[in-house]
Every structure is written in C-alpha cells, then in structure tokens.
Design a protein around this motif. Structure first.
Motif, mmCIF file in Angstrom:
data_model
loop_
_atom_site.group_PDB
_atom_site.id
_atom_site.type_symbol
_atom_site.label_atom_id
_atom_site.label_comp_id
_atom_site.label_asym_id
_atom_site.label_seq_id
_atom_site.Cartn_x
_atom_site.Cartn_y
_atom_site.Cartn_z
ATOM 1 N N UNK A 401 -8.527 11.284 1.939
ATOM 2 C CA UNK A 401 -9.005 12.309 1.065
ATOM 3 C C UNK A 401 -8.302 11.985 -0.399
ATOM 4 N N UNK A 402 -9.046 12.263 -1.293
ATOM 5 C CA UNK A 402 -8.751 12.151 -2.668
ATOM 6 C C UNK A 402 -7.849 13.159 -3.110
ATOM 7 N N UNK A 403 -6.874 12.548 -4.038
ATOM 8 C CA UNK A 403 -6.177 13.817 -4.665
ATOM 9 C C UNK A 403 -4.571 13.745 -4.236
ATOM 10 N N UNK A 404 -3.897 14.713 -5.012
ATOM 11 C CA UNK A 404 -2.537 14.648 -4.860
ATOM 12 C C UNK A 404 -2.161 16.083 -4.405
ATOM 13 N N UNK A 405 -1.259 16.192 -3.293
ATOM 14 C CA UNK A 405 -0.766 17.777 -3.002
ATOM 15 C C UNK A 405 0.227 17.960 -3.714
ATOM 16 N N UNK A 406 0.867 19.197 -3.691
ATOM 17 C CA UNK A 406 1.854 19.565 -4.493
ATOM 18 C C UNK A 406 2.933 18.775 -4.156
ATOM 19 N N UNK A 407 3.214 18.499 -2.847
ATOM 20 C CA UNK A 407 4.421 17.775 -2.174
ATOM 21 C C UNK A 407 4.364 16.617 -2.892
ATOM 22 N N UNK A 408 3.479 15.777 -2.870
ATOM 23 C CA UNK A 408 3.356 14.513 -3.481
ATOM 24 C C UNK A 408 3.497 14.532 -4.838
ATOM 25 N N UNK A 409 3.145 15.443 -5.343
ATOM 26 C CA UNK A 409 3.388 15.581 -7.002
ATOM 27 C C UNK A 409 4.773 15.757 -7.273
ATOM 28 N N UNK A 410 5.495 16.546 -6.498
ATOM 29 C CA UNK A 410 6.914 16.584 -6.720
ATOM 30 C C UNK A 410 7.814 15.370 -6.434
ATOM 31 N N UNK A 411 7.193 14.536 -5.384
ATOM 32 C CA UNK A 411 7.860 13.324 -5.279
ATOM 33 C C UNK A 411 7.569 12.464 -6.233
ATOM 34 N N UNK A 412 6.444 12.451 -6.806
ATOM 35 C CA UNK A 412 6.272 11.311 -7.781
ATOM 36 C C UNK A 412 7.055 11.860 -9.068
ATOM 37 N N UNK A 413 7.226 13.121 -9.252
ATOM 38 C CA UNK A 413 7.880 13.509 -10.454
ATOM 39 C C UNK A 413 9.323 13.067 -10.420
ATOM 40 N N UNK A 414 9.794 12.626 -9.388
ATOM 41 C CA UNK A 414 11.109 11.999 -9.281
ATOM 42 C C UNK A 414 11.185 10.475 -9.038
ATOM 43 N N UNK A 415 9.933 9.969 -9.382
ATOM 44 C CA UNK A 415 10.008 8.506 -9.104
ATOM 45 C C UNK A 415 10.799 7.694 -10.206
ATOM 46 N N UNK A 416 10.979 6.524 -9.869
ATOM 47 C CA UNK A 416 11.913 5.680 -10.883
ATOM 48 C C UNK A 416 10.672 4.928 -11.775
ATOM 49 N N UNK A 417 9.385 5.242 -11.444
ATOM 50 C CA UNK A 417 8.379 4.486 -12.377
ATOM 51 C C UNK A 417 7.972 5.575 -13.602
ATOM 52 N N UNK A 418 8.314 5.294 -14.689
ATOM 53 C CA UNK A 418 7.958 6.290 -15.853
ATOM 54 C C UNK A 418 6.761 6.795 -15.552
ATOM 55 N N UNK A 419 5.557 5.990 -15.568
ATOM 56 C CA UNK A 419 4.321 6.537 -15.659
ATOM 57 C C UNK A 419 3.984 7.522 -14.713
ATOM 58 N N UNK A 420 4.564 7.048 -13.412
ATOM 59 C CA UNK A 420 4.457 8.033 -12.368
ATOM 60 C C UNK A 420 5.054 9.436 -12.687
#
Length: 1414
Positions: A401-420
């Motif tokens: 499935x394409x797209x990001x869930x809210x949980x995945x967006x929360x996880x990405x927002x605390x990533x070490x990669x600035x772009x993420x």
C-alpha cells in the motif's frame, strides 16, 4: 604505629618491616587454615600430623567479594551451571568448595556399559584417493543444513554434525532397504552403489517414498526384528488413515491438538521439519498437519509454518489471495556467492523487500483498513495501485500500500535524517489542514484531530520546535499553525468585523468543567487551593489534555517563537505562520493575550521587524525575507491583543509606539506604501481595524485629529475606487468597511465627551474618567458626506455590476447613521425640531426607498434559508474539532447558505433595525411608516420558524448566533412600538410574544442588556398577551365546562376558577414583571456592562471579549426562578419546616406571582417552555411543598397549583412525563420523592393537593423503588392519604396495569391489607391498586419461579382463611378497577370456574413447605 610498605622500599626495608610486625604481635590480615584433602580419601584431620602432606591450604581474606569486579564494559559471561546452583550469603566458601570437590572414585565407581547391539555401524568407504580430502570452509558449511547448525560453530563442530547426519541417513536407508521387495531393491541398486560416504547428497533421500515413520524410530528395541516392528506399526497407522475420510482425519487432528501438550505438538512439528522427507510430497491419502513453505538454496533449507485455520480466517475476513511464497535464491536480483562473507545463511525476513510489491487489497473487506496519506495529506484509497516513483511505498507493515500512516509519520518525525523529519512534519501539517476543513469526516472512523492529540502530537511539535535545523523548525511551525489556525474561521471573523459589535468575540476557551479535588472537600475556603495553584500543580500533559493553548503556553511556546523570529529569522512563510499562531493564542482568552503581551521582547520583535516606520521598496513581488517590511498579519496580531482589554490596548499604543506606526501607514494611500498592492490594501485595512478597536475604548483620539485630512481624502475617493473590473475590489471594499467602522466608533466616543466633561466638573476632585480628546463638534462634519454616499449607493442598486458592492457597503453606513443619531440627543447643540425634520427627510429619501427596493426585497426573501436558528438540522457536518481546541466551524462557508454569505440579509436588516430603533425613539411618529418590514411574508415566516426552533449552543454557532439574536431583538423592539398603534401588526402580537419568550433563554453572555429590555418591555406586556383581553379566560371556562359535562362528573377542584385565575394574572402582569426583575437583580452588573457596549458608551467599556461561553444568560427554567430561589434560601437551611409567617418578606407574594405566570404560560404560551421536559417542571413545582410547612395550604397557592397540576396531568401530557429520567439539576427524581414523602408525613395534614402530588409517581410504569418507599419506610402515611378516585386527575388504570411483578412489593401490599394499615376509607386509590395487583397475582396462570409460585399459593390460602369477610371478598371477587363506581372497582358475584378450580386445587394441597416469606 606500623606503616604500610611503599613501592619505593628496598628488600632490606621490607625485611625490617616484617621483623617489626612480628615483634608487635599484631593480628595478620590473612590467616592460614589447614584442611584435609578429600580427593585423597581423608575424611578428617590427623591429630598426629602423619598426613600433613596431603592437606592443602585455604586462604580467607575479610571483605573479599565473591566475584571480581568487571574491568571492561563488556557484558558478563553467563554460566549454564550457575543457574542450577543455589547459594546463600552466609554460606562458607570453604564448605561450598569441599562439597563440589569430589574424588575421582566417585566418578569411576558407577560405570554402566551401553547396549550397542542395535546401533548402526558405519564402515569406511573405499576410495581411490591416497590421502583424505582436505577440508575447505565452503564445502564444510554445505554438509549440514543451517537449520541444524544452531548458530556459528567451529570447523570441527561442522564436521561432527555432518557425520551424525550421514549416520542418521544410513540408518534410514538400511531400514528402508529391509522393507523393500527384491524388485524394488534391484531398482534402487544403482543409487545405492553410487553413494559416497563423505559427500552424501540429501536430494537422493528426498526422491525415496516416505514409507518409514517419522516419530517412531525403534531405538531401544533389542533384537534383530526391531526395524520390522517399527515398520509394522507404521503400516497399521497408514491403513487406518487410508480407511478414514478427509473430514474424519481433520476431526481427529483437532481432537489430538486439543488434548496434547502444546510443547509435544511443537516437538512433533520440529521432527517433521528436520526430516528429509518433509520436503517431498505428502503420501497418498494423508493430510498435512500444517502448511509448509520451503525456503531453500543449494546448501540450506528452512521451513515456515502457518495454521490452516488462521489462513482460512484471514481469507474469509480479508478476501485476499493466498500469501506469496517466501523469498528464495532464485527470486533475488543478485545471486549471492559462496565466497561472500556472512552470506552462508539467507534471512528471508530481511530479503522480503527485494521481491515485487504484492497486489493491494481489494475493496469490500470486513477488516478495517489503516488510513494512509500522501505527502499532500490526501487519503489514499486502500485498493489504489500507485506507481512506485511517487515515493509513497516503503518497507512498513503493508508494503503493497502506498502512503504513510499516522504512526509511521510520528516515527519519521523523530528520525535522525533531517529530510525525513521535515517531510513527516510537513505531511502532518497537510493532514491537519484537511482534517480542520472536514475532508475526512465521511471517509474515516473517529476524529483525526483527537487521535493525533491523544498520541502526543503537541509534544512532538514542541520538541521539533527546539530542533537546531532550520528546515525542521520551519516544518514544525507550519504544522503548529495547521493545528491551531483555520484560515476560513479567520476570514469569517474579518468579514463580520464591520457588523454591529463585530469586533467583539467570545474567548475560545474549552467548555470543560473541572471536578473539585477530593483533597479540598471539607476544607475552609481560605485553606483551599486557588485555581492558579491547581494549574501550576498539574503536569504539562494534564493541562494540554484539557486545553491545547494552555498546554502550549505551559511548555514555553512563546519564548521559543520569539527566538525563532528574533534569532533564526526564518523565511516569509514561517514568519506568517508564527504570527498566525500568536493571533490564535491571543484569541484564546484575555489571560493568554496578556501572556503574549508580557513575553519578553516578543511584541518588540514583532513591531520592530514587521511594523517598521520606514522600509525600502520591494524589489520583487515575493521577497526572500520579510524582515523590515510591514505585514498585515502583524497588525492583526496587535488588533486581537488590543481587543482583549483596554489596558492592553493602551500599552500597545503608548509603550510600543503603535500610534506612530498607524499614522505612518494611514497617512498615505495604499498605492504609495512601496508594497505589493494586495499587501498594501491588507495592511491598510488592518490598521483601520486596530484603530477602530482602540477608538471603541475611547483611545487613539489624538490620532483622529492628526489624520483627519487623510480620512476625508479617503472618503472623497470612495465612489471612484469601486471599479467593478478591479481585481482588488474585495480588498478595497474591506478597507472602506474598516474605515466606516472606525468613524462609527469615533462618533460614539465623541458623543460621550460632553457627559464626561460634565462629570469631571461635578466630581469636585473625586476620581473619574477623563473626557476623550475628540469632541462632538469635530465629528459632526462627517455626517453629510456619508449620508451622500449612502444615497449614491442606493442609486447604484439599479446598476447590475455595482449592486453587490453597494449591498456590501450600505449596512456599514446605516450603522454609522445609527451611532450619529443615538448620540445627537445627548449633545447641547441638539435642536429637536430640526432633528425631527431631518429624520423625516431621511426616512422618505433613504430608508423607505431602500426597504422597498427589489434588491433588498430579494435579500429579505433569503432570511429563513440564511438563518442559523431555523436551520439547525440542515447545516453540514461540523469539521474535525476537539473539545480541548474549540473552533468556529466555518469550513465551506462560501458554498452554503448562512448569515455571512453575500446573499444573506442579516447585515443589512441588522443595520436597518438599529437605525429604525434609534430614529423611532426620537421621532415616534415615524414608526408606522416601517410596519411593512414586520408585515412582510418572509419576516412573518421567519419569526414562525424561530418560535418553533430549538438551537444548540456551542463555540461553532455562538459567534454567529449573537448577530441573529441582535436582529430578532430589533424586530421585536420595532413590534413593541407598532403593536399599540397599528392594528395590522397587532394581529401578530401573539407571534411576537412567542418569539420573545423563545429568544429570551437563547441570549448569550454579553447580551444581558437585551434580556433586561425584553423582560421590561415585551415579555410581561398585556398588549402582546392578546388572549387576556379578547375573551380568552371565558373561552377556557366554557371549554372546561363542556369537557366535564361530557364526562358527567363534577369537576374537582372547580375548574371554572381557572378563568378567574387567568384574569387576575393578566391584571397582575406589572407586579409579576417586578417580581422577576427583582429575582434577576444578581445580573445587574452584567446588564450594565452589556448596556455600555450596546449603546456605544466607549469610555466605559473594559474589554471587547465577551464573558466565557458557559451557557445562556438566563436558564431555560427562568419562569420557576422565584420558587426555586425561595427553596434554596429556606428549605436547604431550614429543612422546610418554616411557616409562611417565618418566610422572608414578600416570599408568599413572589410564589403567587410565579404560579400565576406559569399558569398563563402553560395555557396560552405552551411552546415557551418546550425546552423544559415535563419531569423538570414537576420537580421545580415540588419546591413549593418543600420550602415551607404550610405554604401549599394558602388559598391562592392551592388554586394555582391545582390548575398547574391538572395541566401537567392531561392525557396528552402524561405519556411525556417520564420520571425515570433524572430532571436537570438533580441526580434522580427518586431523591426528590423521598424528601416529598418525609415532608408529607410531617406537615401535610391529609391535604388532597399534596396527596395527588404523592400519588402521581406511583404509576405502574415508573420505578418500583418509589412504591416500595411508600409501603415500606413511609407506610404510616397511608392513613392520611385520602385522595379519592374522583379527585385524582390520572386514570386509575395507569396504576393497575400491567400487573405488578415485584414480589417484595406484592408482599408489602398484602401485608398492609391484612394488618389493616391500608383501608378503603383511609386511602381509596392505593386500596384499589393493591387489590388489583394482589388479585392478578394470586390467580395468574403464567409460569413462574418456584418461590413466586409458593408465594401465590400461600397468599391464596391466607386470603381464604381471612376472618375479615369484606376484605376476603374484595381480594377474591375483584374484577376490574372502575374510577366512578361506588367502591372504585367491579366485583364478581361469585368466583369464575377457572378461579374456583384453582382455589380448590390450592386448598387441597397440604402445607408441607410452610408459608415461606410471609
């Protein structure tokens, strides 16, 4: 004292120190102990010392730890034997060492030889090689499957494992060969002779048929026939399986799985997994124990298991295709080489992402799908197959499935990669924006906003604001703006700014009621915690859960935003977002606005950077930086802060130099501001609005004198600036409206100059308000040009391309004229004759043509469709909001009917109504000329719709409802002037009165003055209660008399007196009005504050923020207010035992007036109290019995209460009277009823009215608890409850039907009848009720429990043997209740046969079990 050796000591020093130690005789730190050596057979010490050489030394040191401390950070090594040993702290280490140090004889003494008769013997194979083959690492690792290695092992461990595997294969081969026939043995001869001992291929064994058992190996059976016995058992099992059907096999399999130990089942499955035959196909007739998928390469194999039941369930729920096979080496795009390091073992779970994406799940699944969004925040349908180049596919839980869930967006927002981090926050911002717009309401279950806030979005954004990367910080600000700010809400507020009191708003506070802390219960007020202390004690999470804005302020958001604006100096979009966030925080409350104003250097940063007094010309339409350029959003922030209070506004004007900035921006035309045209008009508009807010406090008056020429110049160019083809026309219109709003407030302020000047002169040194700097003479010159503008726009209504612009501006001109003529009579220069002539000319030249114009009439026809009051159900769904973050719900306001759209008549009619209210108060003869407005069919239809409406109260509607309340009030005020003088308008007086009664409890905080005016002028006005002087009481008497003649029974009480009561109530209307105004005296301060704002007394206004929206100004039960107020003062403190003479002065008259008003409303204005449920009316009328011991015995009170009781118990009302629902303000009606029972026993004296009040809740459909209370705790009251069946206004069938099913209550009925507590002469109604239920119970043929049946028999026998013949006949021969008969019921002459048979049957039985329970 002996010194310790040092590293620098020589050998001679050490020897000398040793000698000193021995001479001193000090105890040594270590002692030598001789112990026997048990390894040499010594059991104890030898006293003679002959075995001293076999002993060993044990050295013990005090305070030595059992384990050495770790010198490296590596994890400690674990011993597999240490966990099996138990040690104690006080155990001696020497004894523990001796216990484990056993002699070798203990090991060699128990040697048992193994039986190797059946063990296979592997002979070395003869090869042509002279020397053994050299071991290669790659070949060694291939000899054993990875699943058997158990992790990393040495080369020798690999070789041993391979040897064991070959031996097991040999054993299998030999047993298989023994079971073969000679023919089959010959067929397999070639494969047997070609097998190599050292390199045995497992594939050869896979090709063999699986004829040997997997579980039973035959090991342990001695003798040559062990393998044959094993095979025979296996063949028997196979034969049984062949004889069974597939369903039988599955059933037996389920039984086995349910009976066997799960550990054993896993062992069987592991044996199957390790078996070489598990990779082959299943034997004929056999079913697999589980589905097996093979993951293999040339050197390894791994087997994965899944229960078939789970697969079927998933397939049934999800309607999917079966799962794809696991990844194999052939599926990989790059083939792994054997020489690659760490590639000897494939890891399928890590290689899954290398395969092609699976097909997206189809629609129509029963299982809920997880919402996924693209980067723009758009919801992606589950079955939509998007291309991978969009970047929406990732290695998550659902890679197809394409797209990001809210949980995945929360996880990405605390990533070490600035772009993420930036991408996740930007996506969350887009999701929030669409959620606030309501785009997900029909697509998703639940609230996106609530879900995100509950998941900790607020803390996530706050953490992201502290990021050191500017891109992440900017994305966090944008997401915070999307969370807090909804642009359409702000647009609606800006559109209504120029309306009457449009700059006043409600604070956006969450409507949460905090419960009182348990710690504060029972404490004195002085010892309880204050609200501020409680707030400080709460955690950030608790505060944010209740109020998002307060939570952000507690998390120090304002200093961080100041840092971003002052130090980081971000891009224009981030600056705009930050200013809008600050504006939303300032709208929260006056407290939050003061926090914004008090934040160190925040407002200074805003004014110096975004409201400069000079700036260079913009080189491009969209500059890279907005620092040093004036911004409309910064001016709007100042305006919202100034609206919170006059002191905040004064601080802005004086401390921050806002007056100088206003002068700089407004002294020039927008085209001369060196800004982009749209921004120039926007900031000019916001500057006028801020000035209007300040002028509404009576401030910034000096600025008016300084900029008067510029204002006049702007007014002169109004008509020339309104070019229909100009793309900036909407901005120009908003600028003109803001200017007119400013002039209106300046006029109001100037009108107060003379009053304040006179007050200062007469104050004689006392502190008083200073007069404003602008006087009336300085504003009178504006009226003539503005009136000319209005006439010009009236003519422009005939021009099609100018009609919409004219209709937009005309309301603001009407409001200005209202302000002018409202203040004019207060001035010393007022000339009444000239003013009356001027008003007549204004009416004939402007107002009457305006009202009769076709464009205005077309607007008036839209009044019902644009109304919020009349269209509560037809409005679209509110957007996604949460209780902790209230909004205005303005999404899509341009696309739906409403008060703000251009087709709405509300601004025009409100301005017209204000002007008519003002000029008709000056020139009363003009009133009749405007009757056409009230007699318009559209207005009459609108008022009828309002009289039937029940609008709801919330932040999403309150800010617009108050504007509609203004219009309704103004229409009612016009009717108040016209009803006495215009017969046509008087025909609709009852409608106007009904609307006034309905509007009164709708009025919101800040409209207390309107409520006071309605109560004073219309609510109790006899001209609007037309029934009182048009034969209404007489008609009611005739109707009641006709009803009772049809019923053929005398009325009780005499209902002809109701007409007399109504006539007396109409006469007492002025006194009733005074009574209610007296009981509303606690609202006096709020009425005064509201009056100052409504009448434009600007110097006395303290804030443009209304009080908190906690509810309407008046409660819906306001007609009961005198009665409830008396109960709260007397019954709660005095227990209801005060006599009438002991009540507060005027209490009796207040109760009489209250009952008169309630009787009038119930008969002639029934819809006025429709918002109150009948149970609430009954509960509040019950206060009359509880507030005094004899108030209900007063004759006027008795008559009025009897009339109200009959109205509440009419047949059409009884069904809606639900006492099982708790009345508003009470936990339950039962608590109130208990108080009524106690009061009746104490002070009733058998009063029939009070008795009817007690009997009403005893109807069969209400709670049995109230009937149990009467016949249980208060059974003594039955002697005085003498209400007859004729006096009871309720049909007796409501008490007797259906039959009672409560056995405890039936026993109480029977007991009260038998012992004589309940008699017909004492309590006729309940006597009939008890007879009916007991008779139905004892002769019931329904099946029941043994206890119930025993109680029936017991009662029937006791009734038969009663000595009271009359009671026995009543109980046995009771037939039906009849309200108008002699006894109140009908009786059989003799028992019907079926009942007689039952009685005989019961009497014929022996009382073996006794009378249980009676």
């Amino acid at each position: 004292m002996l010194r310790r050796p040092k590293p620098t000591d020589s050998e001679a020093d050490l020897l000398r120190e040793q000698e000193q130690f021995l001479v001193s005789g000090a105890p040594s730190a270590a002692s030598v102990v001789r112990r026997p050596d048990k390894r040499r057979g010594d059991e104890g010490g030898d006293p003679n010392g002959e075995k001293e050489r076999s002993q060993r030394d044990v050295v013990t040191i005090e305070d030595l730890p059992d384990q050495l401390p770790s010198l490296t950070p590596a994890p400690p090594k674990k011993s597999r034997f240490k966990t099996s040993r138990v040690t104690f702290e006080d155990e001696d280490a020497e004894e523990r060492l001796d216990r484990h140090d056993t002699h070798i004889s203990a090991v060699l003494s128990r040697i048992v030889e193994r039986d190797t008769s059946s063990a296979p013997v592997s002979l070395p194979a003869v090869t042509g090689m002279a020397f053994p083959k050299v071991f290669h690492r790659s070949e060694t690792s291939n000899q054993v499957p990875l699943s058997l290695n158990g992790g990393r092992k040495s080369i020798f461990a690999h070789q041993i494992a391979a040897q064991r595997l070959k031996e097991s294969k040999k054993t299998f081969f030999f047993s298989y060969e023994a079971a073969q026939t000679p023919e089959s043995r010959e067929k397999n001869l070639a494969s047997e002779t070609s097998m190599d001992t050292d390199q045995c291929d497992a594939a050869d064994f896979v090709e063999m048929p699986t004829v040997c058992p997997r579980l039973v190996s035959g090991q342990g059976l001695s003798g040559p026939g062990s393998s044959g016995e094993t095979l025979r058992i296996h063949e028997e099992n196979q034969a049984k399986l062949h004889a069974m059907s597939e369903s039988e096999i599955l059933e037996e399999q389920k039984k086995l799985l349910s009976q066997l130990d799960p550990g054993l089942v896993e062992f069987v499955r592991s044996r199957k997994a390790l078996s070489p035959a598990s990779a082959s196909k299943q034997p004929e007739g056999g079913l697999p124990l589980e589905n097996v998928s093979r993951v293999s390469d040339s050197s390894s194999a791994a087997v994965l298991f899944q229960k078939p039941e789970d697969v079927e369930m998933e397939a049934e729920e999800e309607e999917e295709l079966p799962p794809p096979p696991a990844v194999t080496e052939d599926d990989l795009p790059v083939k792994p080489q054997k020489k690659w390091v760490h590639m000897d073992k494939l890891e399928p779970e890590k290689l899954e992402w290398m395969r092609d994406l699976p097909v997206p799940r189809k629609k129509g699944t029963k299982k809920a799908m997880q919402a996924r969004f693209d980067f723009a925040g758009t919801l992606i349908p589950p079955a939509k197959d998007l291309p991978t180049h969009l970047g929406l596919h990732h290695h998550g839980e659902e890679p197809e499935r394409a797209g990001y869930s809210l949980q995945e967006l929360f996880l990405l927002s605390r990533s070490q990669v600035i772009q993420q981090r930036s991408l996740a926050l930007s996506t969350l911002a887009n999701i929030l924006s669409k959620a606030r717009a309501g785009e997900y309401l029909s697509l998703l279950k639940g609230s996106v906003m609530s879900t995100l806030l509950d998941a900790g979005l607020l803390f996530l954004l706050r953490f992201a604001l502290d990021d050191s990367v500017e891109g992440v910080m900017s994305a966090a600000v944008h997401a915070l703006k999307a969370l807090l700010v909804f642009s359409e809400d702000e647009e609606c507020l800006d559109c209504t700014f120029s309306w009457f009191r449009g700059f006043s708003t409600f604070p956006l506070l969450p409507s949460t009621q905090e419960e009182e802390d348990e710690e504060d219960e029972g404490l004195d007020e002085s010892m309880r915690e204050t609200d501020k202390e409680k707030e400080e004690r709460k955690s950030d999470h608790d505060v944010a859960t209740q109020d998002v804005v307060k939570g952000l302020l507690k998390m120090k958001l304002l200093p961080r935003l100041r840092y971003i604006l002052e130090v980081v100096r971000p891009s224009p979009r981030v600056v705009q977002d930050a200013l809008e966030v600050l504006t939303r925080i300032a709208r929260h409350s006056s407290w939050s606005a003061s926090q914004v104003l008090d934040c160190p250097r925040l407002m200074e940063t805003v004014t110096s950077n975004f409201l400069p007094t000079s700036w260079p010309a913009a080189s491009t339409p969209h500059p890279q930086s907005v620092f040093g350029l004036p911004l409309a959003s910064a001016m709007k922030l100042l305006r919202v802060v100034a609206s919170s209070g006059r002191h905040a506004c004064a601080r802005l004007l004086n401390s921050l130099g806002v007056g100088e900035r206003l002068s700089c921006l407004l002294s020039a035309d927008p085209s001369e501001l060196l800004l982009e045209p749209a921004e120039a008009f926007s900031i000019s508009t916001e500057a006028y609005r801020l000035w209007a807010v300040a002028a509404a406090y009576g401030q910034a008056c000096q600025l008016f004198l300084e900029l008067y020429p510029a204002l006049v110049k702007t007014l002169q160019s109004v008509h020339q600036a309104l070019d229909p083809s100009d793309p900036l026309l909407p901005l120009r219109l908003q600028r003109i409206l803001a200017l007119l709003c400013l002039l209106t407030q300046v006029t109001h302020t100037a009108g107060c100059h003379q009053e304040l000047q006179a007050g200062m002169v007469s104050s004689q040194g006392e502190e008083c308000l200073p007069p404003p700097l602008v006087s009336w003479s300085q504003v009178t010159g504006l009226q003539t040009p503005l009136l000319g503008h209005l006439k010009g726009f009236l003519k422009s209504l005939d021009i099609s391309n100018q009609k919409e612009s004219s209709l937009t501006l005309i309301p603001a001109y009407l409001i200005y004229l209202q302000a002018y003529y409202q203040q004019l009579p207060k001035q010393s220069c007022f000339k009444p004759v000239e003013a009356l002539q001027e008003l007549e000319q204004l009416a004939s030249d402007v107002l009457l043509p305006l009202m009769s114009h076709s464009a205005v009439q077309g607007l008036i026809q839209n009044i019902t469709s644009s109304s919020l009051v009349c269209n509560t159900q037809s409005s679209r769904l509110d957007p996604d909001t949460t209780l902790s973050l209230p909004g205005l719900a303005c999404s899509g306001w341009r696309d739906r009917p409403g008060p703000v759209v251009p087709s709405s008549p509300f601004p025009l009619l409100t301005g017209l109504g204000l002007l008519l209210e003002t000029i008709t108060s000056i020139h009363k003869g003009l009133s009749s000329k405007f009757s056409g407005l009230l007699l318009s069919e559209s207005v009459i239809s609108y008022l009828r719709g309002c009289s039937q409406a029940t609008p709801t109260l919330s932040h999403t509607r309150a800010w617009l409802l108050r504007h509609e309340h203004h219009l309704l009030y103004l229409l009612l005020r016009l009717s108040h002037r016209l009803v006495p003088i215009d017969p046509e308008v008087a025909k609709h007086a009852a409608l106007y009165h009904q609307v006034a009664l309905v509007v009164l409890p709708w009025l919101l905080p800040g409209s207390e003055y309107l409520a006071h005016e309605l109560l004073s002028t219309i609510i109790f006005n006899k001209d609007f209660i037309v029934e009182g002087h048009s034969g209404g009481p007489e008609a009611l008497e005739l109707e009641e008399l006709k009803l009772h003649e049809e019923a053929q029974r005398p009325p009780f009480p005499s209902l002809q007196t109701v007409g007399t009561l109504l006539r007396e109530a109409c006469v007492q209307l002025p006194s009733i009005r005074g009574c209610f105004l007296t009981h509303l005296a606690h609202l006096e301060s709020a009425v005064l504050v509201s009056r100052e704002a409504f009448l434009g007394r600007n110097p006395w206004i303290g804030s443009h923020l209304f009080p908190e929206l906690s509810g309407p100004t008046l409660p819906s039960d306001w007609p009961f207010l005198p009665l409830v107020s008396l109960y709260e003062r007397t019954a709660v403190s005095g227990g209801g035992g005060l006599a009438v003479g002991e009540l507060p002065p005027g209490a009796l008259q207040a109760v009489i007036h209250c009952l008169q008003w309630l009787l009038l409303l119930e008969i002639w204005r029934e819809n006025a109290l429709k918002m109150m449920p009948p149970v609430a009316k009954l509960a509040r009328l019950s206060c009359m019995f509880l507030c005094s011991s004899d108030l209900f015995l007063e004759t006027p009170v008795q008559k009025l209460t009897w009339g109200l009781f009959r109205l509440l118990t009419r047949r059409t009302r009884l069904d809606s009277l639900d006492l099982n629902v708790p009345p508003p303000g009470l936990a339950s009606f039962q608590d109130l009823y208990s108080a009524l029972l106690a009061q009746y026993e104490a002070v009733s004296f058998g009063d029939r009215l009070f008795g009817c009040w007690i009997l009403l809740p005893l109807q069969r459909r209400y709670s049995v608890a109230m009937r149990l209370a009467v016949f249980g705790e208060h059974v003594g009251m039955l002697r005085s409850l003498g209400v007859s069946l004729e006096q009871l206004c309720v049909p007796v069938e409501r008490f007797t039907s259906p039959p009672e099913d409560s056995l405890p209550l039936l026993r109480l009925y029977f007991r009260s009848l038998v012992i004589g507590t309940l008699k017909r002469c004492w309590c006729p109604v309940l006597y009939v009720v008890a007879l009916s239920h007991i008779n139905s119970f004892i002769f019931s043929q329904d099946a029941a429990a043994q206890e119930v049946e025993a109680a029936r028999h017991s009662m029937l026998r006791k009734i038969y043997y009663l000595t009271d013949e009359v009671l026995r006949n009543h109980l046995l021969l009771f037939r039906l209740p009849r309200q108008h008969s002699e006894f109140g019921f009908d009786m059989y002459e003799q028992l019907p046969p079926i009942r007689a048979k039952r009685l005989a049957c019961v009497l014929g039985q022996r009382d073996g079990g006794g009378d249980k329970g009676d």
